[in-house]
Design a protein around this motif. Structure first.
Motif, PDB file in Angstrom:
ATOM      1  N   VAL A 126     -11.137  -3.239  -7.829  1.00 62.96           N
ATOM      2  CA  VAL A 126     -11.739  -1.877  -8.005  1.00 62.96           C
ATOM      3  C   VAL A 126     -11.898  -1.464  -9.557  1.00 62.96           C
ATOM      4  O   VAL A 126     -12.926  -0.974  -9.952  1.00 62.96           O
ATOM      5  CB  VAL A 126     -11.062  -0.585  -7.400  1.00 62.96           C
ATOM      6  CG1 VAL A 126      -9.488  -0.433  -8.212  1.00 62.96           C
ATOM      7  CG2 VAL A 126     -11.774   0.648  -7.121  1.00 62.96           C
ATOM      8  N   ASN A 128      -5.833   4.756  -1.315  1.00 64.68           N
ATOM      9  CA  ASN A 128      -5.054   3.736  -2.004  1.00 64.68           C
ATOM     10  C   ASN A 128      -5.860   2.605  -3.000  1.00 64.68           C
ATOM     11  O   ASN A 128      -5.528   2.192  -3.707  1.00 64.68           O
ATOM     12  CB  ASN A 128      -4.723   2.573  -0.768  1.00 64.68           C
ATOM     13  CG  ASN A 128      -3.353   3.064  -0.504  1.00 64.68           C
ATOM     14  OD1 ASN A 128      -2.148   2.804  -1.073  1.00 64.68           O
ATOM     15  ND2 ASN A 128      -3.110   3.457   1.092  1.00 64.68           N
ATOM     16  N   VAL A 129      -7.092   2.453  -2.507  1.00 64.64           N
ATOM     17  CA  VAL A 129      -8.002   1.759  -3.280  1.00 64.64           C
ATOM     18  C   VAL A 129      -8.357   2.289  -4.746  1.00 64.64           C
ATOM     19  O   VAL A 129      -8.431   1.673  -5.931  1.00 64.64           O
ATOM     20  CB  VAL A 129      -9.439   1.383  -2.744  1.00 64.64           C
ATOM     21  CG1 VAL A 129     -10.263   0.540  -3.485  1.00 64.64           C
ATOM     22  CG2 VAL A 129      -9.074   0.751  -1.748  1.00 64.64           C
ATOM     23  N   SER A 140      -3.050   3.954   5.795  1.00 60.52           N
ATOM     24  CA  SER A 140      -2.610   2.830   5.596  1.00 60.52           C
ATOM     25  C   SER A 140      -1.802   2.058   6.738  1.00 60.52           C
ATOM     26  O   SER A 140      -1.599   1.204   7.192  1.00 60.52           O
ATOM     27  CB  SER A 140      -1.966   2.641   4.263  1.00 60.52           C
ATOM     28  OG  SER A 140      -0.897   3.639   4.217  1.00 60.52           O
ATOM     29  N   ALA A 158     -14.619   2.583  -5.302  1.00 63.39           N
ATOM     30  CA  ALA A 158     -13.671   2.230  -4.325  1.00 63.39           C
ATOM     31  C   ALA A 158     -14.582   1.843  -3.234  1.00 63.39           C
ATOM     32  O   ALA A 158     -14.271   0.748  -2.433  1.00 63.39           O
ATOM     33  CB  ALA A 158     -12.847   3.265  -3.922  1.00 63.39           C
ATOM     34  N   ARG A 162      -8.255  -2.997  -3.641  1.00 59.09           N
ATOM     35  CA  ARG A 162      -7.641  -2.252  -4.713  1.00 59.09           C
ATOM     36  C   ARG A 162      -7.697  -3.110  -5.873  1.00 59.09           C
ATOM     37  O   ARG A 162      -7.684  -2.662  -7.121  1.00 59.09           O
ATOM     38  CB  ARG A 162      -6.140  -1.848  -4.362  1.00 59.09           C
ATOM     39  CG  ARG A 162      -5.423  -1.081  -5.239  1.00 59.09           C
ATOM     40  CD  ARG A 162      -4.012  -0.785  -4.841  1.00 59.09           C
ATOM     41  NE  ARG A 162      -3.345  -2.271  -4.481  1.00 59.09           N
ATOM     42  CZ  ARG A 162      -2.104  -2.056  -3.737  1.00 59.09           C
ATOM     43  NH1 ARG A 162      -1.467  -1.163  -3.277  1.00 59.09           N
ATOM     44  NH2 ARG A 162      -1.457  -3.255  -3.469  1.00 59.09           N
ATOM     45  N   LEU A 206       0.950  -1.032  -0.082  1.00 58.40           N
ATOM     46  CA  LEU A 206       0.049  -0.004  -0.202  1.00 58.40           C
ATOM     47  C   LEU A 206       0.860   1.185   0.014  1.00 58.40           C
ATOM     48  O   LEU A 206       2.153   1.212   0.475  1.00 58.40           O
ATOM     49  CB  LEU A 206      -0.857   0.073   1.249  1.00 58.40           C
ATOM     50  CG  LEU A 206      -2.068  -1.197   1.378  1.00 58.40           C
ATOM     51  CD1 LEU A 206      -2.929  -0.723   2.555  1.00 58.40           C
ATOM     52  CD2 LEU A 206      -2.598  -1.498   0.240  1.00 58.40           C
TER      53      LEU A 206
END
Lengths: 403, 224
Positions: B158, B103-104, B140, B122, B155, B94
């Motif tokens: 997505v 992040n996602v 994170s 997301a 992630r 991450l």
């Protein structure tokens, strides 16, 4: 990646390492601000010289004894040592067309004492009444040297503003007596303050009748300068040639034993000197800018190494080479651009301080500001290019495994 | 639909060459949950790199949704990874000091999806990965290992990939959180119909999949 995301990514990664980013930016700030400050001081000095020379009288031709050597400027004129200009030179100038007035001068430095006990060492200028109009001088108080002062070898003196303050402070000097080289002189007039520094400004001198200067103070019959004001600025060259011819004939020489300098010559020479200094100083400042750029490169290379896994991940989820390249290039340019912006502000503050302290009237030109932004951006691109390329070329598999 | 045909991969370093994969062929249908199992050095990492379009085989063909991926350029491979593949790594990967949501959303940034849509997708992915909404705005580095790996799964989800590739996803987790992560994969497979390929060297982990492909010394030994 759209530009907004790119800027957001840049902001996030630069702010993740605030101290490091700030130090790197500082390198650029120092470089840019010193370039801006140097150039603005140089331009200010140039403008100041220009205005003070123009203040000495426009349409002015100055005849100096001796030969001014090209390239060495008026500084090496041998003024005072060469004695080729005399009172007898004056009549031949009268017949030349286009001359408004002629002002022969003899100047020497003397010690001057006032009744107050103050004394000063300054230039004593022996002149005719024409001097005031030729040199653009105005009288603040009293009168200037008169025709009758000349004929009677009068002991009258007109003080420049600085000299008046040096000798008398706040008391009004008009009517008082001063001693020049042990001879008493009565103060009949005060010159208006002209301002402007250096180059024998009219503030720091005293004026006496030319005859008195030659016969009593200096004991010589030659002249140190003949100033000529020309009726029309467009006739400068024509008058200059005529004066040169007339003097050559009278001196019975083929090679000139005198020099004729126009204000433009002086201006040109001095501007050239100032320009050279400005370029010199700006180049030194420029070196610090290059050092700043190397700092950028150093930081970016460190960042690329530190973020190898991140680069690997970005590539794994679909970032292309150009995405990575752009991201790191924008980071470098952001650093230099912020540095450039702060540098312009700091440089401007330095220039403003110099002006405020009364040292030099500085000028921060729009041109130098734009140039600073251009240069700092270019430095970002140049020094960010290699690290960005290195990041973009990383193999995602190796990058993801990097420990 | 994934079709691997006679894939070989040879690494060359000067005069020394090393055959990492030797004539491997198999198929994975859409909606399958497959584990690729083998000891370290068996070539399963190389196979994963090829399946994940991070690398191309020396010979053989790799058809992903009918498209031959084995001969693509760097940029074309990046497009494939962007559109069709979701990675889950052993070491999570991450972005540090970055929120869960960001992040996602990262893959969508490169895909050029607009802001609102990005956030919506997301959130859907995070819900599917089973991460509580209270954690979405956390950084994170404020999460536990199990939570981090579920962010990584979100992630991977997505961009609606054809294939989710998980490389030793439980390697850095204790057995209890490992179970949670693995059952998340199971759920994604059974409830959301995701195609998942799990790379591991542990039999217990591989058991979570519906089919196991065993690989050893670069060749396919058997399939269960």
């Amino acid at each position: 990646m759209n530009p907004f995301d790119l800027l957001q990514e840049t902001y996030l990664s630069l702010s993740a390492n605030k101290v490091r980013s700030a130090l790197t930016i500082l390198g650029i700030v120092i470089g840019i601000s010193s370039v801006i400050a140097m150039v603005s001081i140089g331009q200010g000095a140039k403008a100041q010289i220009q205005s003070s020379i123009e203040g000495l009288g426009s349409n002015l031709l100055t005849i100096l004894p001796g030969v001014v050597q090209p390239g060495r400027g008026i500084v090496s004129s041998g003024r005072g040592s060469a004695q080729t200009l005399e009172n007898k030179d004056l009549p031949v100038l009268d017949s030349i067309e286009g001359i408004e007035s002629v002002s022969p001068e003899l100047s020497r430095r003397f010690q001057i004492t006032a009744g107050t006990g103050n004394n000063t060492n300054t230039t004593v200028n022996g002149v005719l009444p024409t001097y005031a109009s030729v040199r653009n001088l105005t009288i603040a108080e009293g009168t200037f040297i008169s025709e009758s002062n000349i004929h009677s070898l009068g002991r009258q003196v007109v003080l420049g503003a600085t000299v008046a303050t040096d000798l008398f402070g706040d008391t009004p000097p008009l009517g008082k007596t001063i001693k020049i080289n042990k001879t008493n002189f009565r103060i009949v007039g005060l010159l208006t303050k002209k301002g402007g520094a250096g180059f024998s400004g009219p503030d720091d001198m005293v004026i006496v009748p030319l005859t008195t200067m030659q016969k009593i103070l200096a004991g010589v019959d030659y002249l140190s300068t003949i100033s000529i004001s020309v009726t029309d600025k467009n006739r400068m060259n024509e008058v200059r040639d005529a004066v040169s011819d007339a003097l050559l004939t009278r001196h019975r020489v083929a090679e000139a034993d005198f020099s004729i300098i126009s204000q433009e010559d002086i201006l040109g020479t001095l501007s050239q000197v100032v320009d050279t200094f400005t370029i010199f100083l700006a180049s030194i400042a420029g070196i610090s800018l290059v050092v700043g750029g190397i700092g950028i490169m150093n930081m970016m290379l460190t960042t690329v190494t530190e973020r190898t896994r991140e680069i690997g991940l970005r590539k794994a989820i679909g970032a292309k080479r150009r995405d990575i390249n752009r991201q790191f290039l924008v980071e470098a340019v952001a650093l230099t651009f912020i540095g450039g912006f702060l540098g312009v502000i700091l440089g401007w503050l330095i220039a403003a301080t110099v002006t405020y302290l009364g040292l030099i009237q500085t000028q921060v030109s729009l041109m130098s500001v734009l140039l600073a932004f251009g240069v700092s951006t270019a430095i970002g691109i140049i020094f960010g290019y290699y690290p960005a390329q290195r990041a973009a070329r990383l193999n995602p598999i190796d990058a993801l495994r990097y420990e | 639909m994934i079709e691997i045909k006679n894939i070989t991969k040879t690494y060359r370093d000067g005069d020394i060459s090393f055959q990492a994969l030797d004539n491997v062929s198999f198929q994975i249908k859409d909606g399958e949950f497959v584990a690729i199992m083998g000891p370290s050095g068996s070539g399963k990492s190389t196979l994963m790199h090829i399946l994940g379009a991070l690398d191309t085989p020396t010979s053989g063909t790799y058809l992903l949704d009918g498209q031959d991926v084995s001969t693509l350029s760097d940029n074309e491979l990046a497009d494939i990874r962007q559109d069709k593949i979701g990675f889950v790594f052993q070491s999570f990967n991450l972005l540090p000091r970055t929120t869960v949501l960001r992040n996602v959303m990262l893959p969508l940034i490169y895909e050029g999806v607009r802001g609102e849509e990005r956030k919506r997708r997301a959130e859907v992915a995070l819900r599917a990965a089973g991460l509580d909404a209270t954690h979405w705005s956390h950084l994170s580095n404020q999460l536990s290992g199990g939570q981090i790996q579920r962010v990584a799964i979100a992630r991977a989800l997505v961009n609606n990939p054809t294939l989710i590739l998980a490389d030793e996803p439980t390697g850095n987790l204790d057995s209890k959180t490992g179970e949670i992560v693995l059952s998340t994969f199971q759920k994604l497979n059974t409830e959301h119909g995701r195609t998942i390929v799990l790379i591991t060297h542990e039999r217990e982990v591989a058991e979570y999949a519906k089919r196991i492909i065993f690989i050893k010394d670069g060749t396919l030994v058997k399939q269960l």
